[in-house]
Every structure is written in structure tokens, then in C-alpha cells.
Design a protein around this motif. Sequence first.
Motif, PDB file in Angstrom:
ATOM      1  N   GLN A 243     -64.918 111.808  19.842  1.00  0.00           N
ATOM      2  CA  GLN A 243     -63.674 112.260  19.225  1.00  0.00           C
ATOM      3  C   GLN A 243     -63.975 112.884  17.859  1.00  0.00           C
ATOM      4  N   PHE A 244     -63.452 114.065  17.689  1.00  0.00           N
ATOM      5  CA  PHE A 244     -63.696 114.812  16.452  1.00  0.00           C
ATOM      6  C   PHE A 244     -63.151 114.046  15.245  1.00  0.00           C
ATOM      7  N   GLN A 245     -61.997 113.412  15.427  1.00  0.00           N
ATOM      8  CA  GLN A 245     -61.388 112.694  14.299  1.00  0.00           C
ATOM      9  C   GLN A 245     -62.281 111.572  13.778  1.00  0.00           C
ATOM     10  N   ALA A 246     -63.063 110.973  14.681  1.00  0.00           N
ATOM     11  CA  ALA A 246     -63.928 109.870  14.249  1.00  0.00           C
ATOM     12  C   ALA A 246     -64.992 110.377  13.281  1.00  0.00           C
ATOM     13  N   MET A 247     -65.411 111.625  13.485  1.00  0.00           N
ATOM     14  CA  MET A 247     -66.407 112.219  12.593  1.00  0.00           C
ATOM     15  C   MET A 247     -65.794 112.489  11.218  1.00  0.00           C
ATOM     16  N   VAL A 248     -64.534 112.907  11.223  1.00  0.00           N
ATOM     17  CA  VAL A 248     -63.866 113.176   9.951  1.00  0.00           C
ATOM     18  C   VAL A 248     -63.674 111.856   9.188  1.00  0.00           C
ATOM     19  N   VAL A 249     -63.310 110.814   9.920  1.00  0.00           N
ATOM     20  CA  VAL A 249     -63.157 109.502   9.281  1.00  0.00           C
ATOM     21  C   VAL A 249     -64.507 109.022   8.742  1.00  0.00           C
ATOM     22  N   ARG A 250     -65.561 109.267   9.513  1.00  0.00           N
ATOM     23  CA  ARG A 250     -66.917 108.928   9.046  1.00  0.00           C
ATOM     24  C   ARG A 250     -67.162 109.540   7.663  1.00  0.00           C
ATOM     25  N   TRP A 328     -74.586  99.098   6.850  1.00  0.00           N
ATOM     26  CA  TRP A 328     -73.316  98.613   7.383  1.00  0.00           C
ATOM     27  C   TRP A 328     -73.064  99.256   8.726  1.00  0.00           C
ATOM     28  N   LYS A 329     -72.164  98.639   9.462  1.00  0.00           N
ATOM     29  CA  LYS A 329     -71.921  99.088  10.819  1.00  0.00           C
ATOM     30  C   LYS A 329     -70.439  98.936  11.112  1.00  0.00           C
ATOM     31  N   TYR A 330     -69.860  99.946  11.712  1.00  0.00           N
ATOM     32  CA  TYR A 330     -68.446  99.826  12.107  1.00  0.00           C
ATOM     33  C   TYR A 330     -68.193 100.650  13.347  1.00  0.00           C
ATOM     34  N   THR A 331     -67.123 100.318  14.036  1.00  0.00           N
ATOM     35  CA  THR A 331     -66.707 101.100  15.199  1.00  0.00           C
ATOM     36  C   THR A 331     -65.432 101.832  14.828  1.00  0.00           C
ATOM     37  N   PRO A 332     -65.387 103.121  15.054  1.00  0.00           N
ATOM     38  CA  PRO A 332     -64.152 103.842  14.725  1.00  0.00           C
ATOM     39  C   PRO A 332     -63.014 103.379  15.628  1.00  0.00           C
ATOM     40  N   LYS A 333     -61.807 103.509  15.148  1.00  0.00           N
ATOM     41  CA  LYS A 333     -60.651 103.299  16.018  1.00  0.00           C
ATOM     42  C   LYS A 333     -60.387 104.620  16.705  1.00  0.00           C
ATOM     43  N   PHE A 334     -60.277 104.610  18.004  1.00  0.00           N
ATOM     44  CA  PHE A 334     -60.074 105.856  18.735  1.00  0.00           C
ATOM     45  C   PHE A 334     -58.590 106.124  18.952  1.00  0.00           C
ATOM     46  N   THR A 335     -58.298 107.323  19.377  1.00  0.00           N
ATOM     47  CA  THR A 335     -56.899 107.701  19.545  1.00  0.00           C
ATOM     48  C   THR A 335     -56.640 108.161  20.980  1.00  0.00           C
ATOM     49  N   ILE A 336     -55.409 108.048  21.404  1.00  0.00           N
ATOM     50  CA  ILE A 336     -55.038 108.447  22.765  1.00  0.00           C
ATOM     51  C   ILE A 336     -54.508 109.870  22.726  1.00  0.00           C
ATOM     52  N   ASP A 337     -55.076 110.770  23.523  1.00  0.00           N
ATOM     53  CA  ASP A 337     -54.470 112.094  23.586  1.00  0.00           C
ATOM     54  C   ASP A 337     -54.199 112.541  25.022  1.00  0.00           C
TER      55      ASP A 337
END
Lengths: 351, 140
Positions: A243-250, A328-337
Amino acid sequence: MEKIKTMSPIKIDTSYARPVLDAGMAGIMLINPTDHEGLQNYHGLAEVIKDYSLGSAVYSQATAYFNNENSPLFQVTSYKVGDGNSLTSVMNKYYYSGAQYFLVHMSIDDKNLSDIAAISNFVEAQDNKELIVDLTYSDVTKLPAAVSGLNIDNNKATLIMAKNLINGTDEFQGAHFLSTYANAGLGTDAALVNNLDGVTPQDKYEFGANELEKYFVPNKIATYAWRGGTPMMTSGVSQSGDQFQAMVVRDAITNEITSSLNNVILQNNGRITYDNTGIKLFENSIYGVLNEYATRGFIETQFDVHSVDANNISESKKASGRLTGMNWKYTPKFTIDDASFSQTVVLPEVL
Amino acid sequence: MTSLTQTAQDHTWDIADVIIEIDGVALDLATTGDLFTCSFDQDNITISVDVWGNGMRVINHNAEATITVNSSRMSNMWRKFLKNENNERLAEHKINILTPMERITSSSASFIKIPDLNAGNEAPTVAMQFKCIRADAAAA
């Protein structure tokens, strides 16, 4: 002109500072194949017209971007086409000059198409910032080969979109997309960007799910089409399928941790001791930022900050002044599209 | 009977392990009493029982909290705080507190007001009080 000299015992000199607002994560940079190298910064259309004429590709894309009155920064980075080193050297030089999103616009028949692969790989190697590739085509059947020929299908931070020309006119879908997306809230799903002014969606009746599946889906190419009565983007994943948004959040997290830690370095009397107190000062800040993003729903709450113990670090390492080993380590929250449902209608037996 | 404390391992609490940091600035000079206090405003659970004795457990997500950091007025933290005009009303401060047992964080802390100030022949202190929209306490 000289100032009038007065007899007054009080004299005041005035100087002027005009600070430019930080573009945050809403600035974009157009990568422009041309015959020279350089960077140009624009904060409004009035500045662009001085350098690029009406109707030029750069001006049209600037118009699209500044169509959104919140748009803060439009940069144009020019590189020499045909010069093997020019592209890398300008990317190196101007990568951190302010914009969050890079934009490259080309026809799939362009002889410089392979430059896109170089730009995409460059962005990928930085682990920071995103690339929007905006392609135009006149023959959709050539599109899949053109994109797969770039060999960038592992790149997490490259979003490719393509659109046909409308009566031979280029509509600059990418710049229109960014005018909305770059200014939208953090973590907006790219597939839900809709109602772009100035972009004609794919033909409502000619372009259907079959065309999308055949030419766009295999290479993760997004386009702008009618979906359920609304013209919107058809995909929000980057070339790797993430998901592209996860990269932006990163990047938002990276930026915020960087600025927090910078603060720690600068604000403490210029002295952070190499012991557990000093190390925990960093750890604390990192934890604070991640916790904030978890609370706001951008990442899962089970994130993890791994610190180091000063007692296990050798004196010679401490003497070097370099702190390493924290992560550190985290998992992005994904979105439904995209959602599929099933329903059951109960029909009573008819007698 | 042997009490638990006699059989269990002895523990050490060292106040020097507590780290308090606001907007990246660590507390470097404190006072004689508590370094900080943190108090959550709301209960997490409210229980309601009807006249027949049927119960309801209402979960409350309000994590509003009040954090007070007790600093010396001669600390780097207090000086920076005033100097950086951090007392601007809309500023959202980030507070990170680490004790040997807990980690308390908030990124939505608002400085309530300039606290009572005084000057005498005692060490000058200041109780910096913050209202947080959300605070979080987790195991360190």
C-alpha cells in the motif's frame, strides 16, 4: 537612497526577513528531462510563468498542482537527457531539497522511458520519499510491456499511473493526483482519490473491468476511471504491491523521529552522556513518537523499540561517540479500498 | 509465617534512573520532592447495575491526564521552555517519562498556565502542569 540623518538620540534601523514556510510533506518535485541541469523552486503559478511558457508541459503540471490553493511547493529538477551521469548527479544533489513526492511524466513511446527505472531505483535506495510515474499512451496494448520493461516491480515507493490522451491532449493525471494527494491527510489511500478536476476518466462504457484486468492490473498500474458512479483512481499500491499510503506513513514517522532526536541532541546543553541516561533519552523519544502514531491509528499498537544497555558497550566504542544498535519495529495499519460482500434474499415458497 | 518480602529478592529503586523529557529537553535540575506526578482523569471502566442486578461494564476510552513535572527554575528545561515561547497556547508538547518500571508518554500535552512563581532564599522551584488529551502508561 540614503536615510535622513536626524538629531534624535534614538535611531532605529529596520531589516526585513521573509521566511518561507516549510512545505511539510505536501511539496512535489517534477523531474524534467531537458538539456541542462538545475533546480527551480516555485511557490505559486505567478513564479512559474516567468520560466515556462503557457502550454508547456511544466507549466501545465504546475497549474494542476497549484489548482489546490493549499499546495506549498513545486520544484523542477532538470537533467540532461542522454548524459548517463546527469540524472544521478542531480538526484543526489537535490533529493533533500524539500519535496516529498517526485513526479515524472512521460509517454510510453518516449525514448528516455528507461530513465524512469533509474529514478525509481534511486528513490527506492533512499528509503525515504515517494515517486509518482505518470505515463501517457495512445495504444493501450503497448502499456504492459513498456512498464514491465522497466524492471522495477520490487520497488515499494513507486506508484505508476497511466492515462490515454484525450483527443490528443495530455491531461497530466499525475500532477492532478498529487495536487489532491500531497495535500490530503496522512495515510490517505491513493485508490480512493476521486473527482480530480481537469482529468477525464477513462471512457465510461468502453473501458471496463476487462481492460483494467488486462492492461493495468498485472503491472500494478493505476488509472483514473469510473468506479461505481464516481471517477476515481483504480489502484493504490506501489510496484511491489504494498500500500502506497504505508510508505508515506513510514516517511512521516521517519521525519518525526529524526526531528525529535535532533531536538534531543541540540537541546540538552550540548552534552548527552554515553550512559544509560543518555541512551534512554533517545529511546524515550522514539517510543513517544511511535506511541503517538499507534494512538492515532497509523500503526499497530504492538510496536517494539529495542534499546541497548550502556554497561554492555565497550569503553572504546563509547570513546568514539557513536551510538549504534538501537532499532524499532512496527506494522503499518492498512486500509480497505476494495470490498466484496454477499447477501442472501429469503423468498418464501409460493403456493 | 515468613512474609513474602523476606523470601523474595531484594529490589533497588534508584531515582537516578528516572528520565523526564519534554520536547526533547531532559530534566537536569529538580527539586526535593516528587520529580513528577501523573494522574489520569477518568476511570477506564464504569459499572452500572440495574434494579434487577443485571450489570453493564462500560469501557471508557478517555485517556485524559494531568502530568506535573517539578523542576528547579534554574534547570535547562524551564529556561528553554520559557525562552522557546513554548508557552504559546496552542502548542502541543511531547512528554516522555521513563521510570525503572513505567513509561509514560503524551504527545498532546498543553501547558496549563505559567505556574506560581516566587523568589526567596530557598531553591526556586516550578511545578509545570500539563493537561494531556491522551496519555499512555506502559511497562518500561
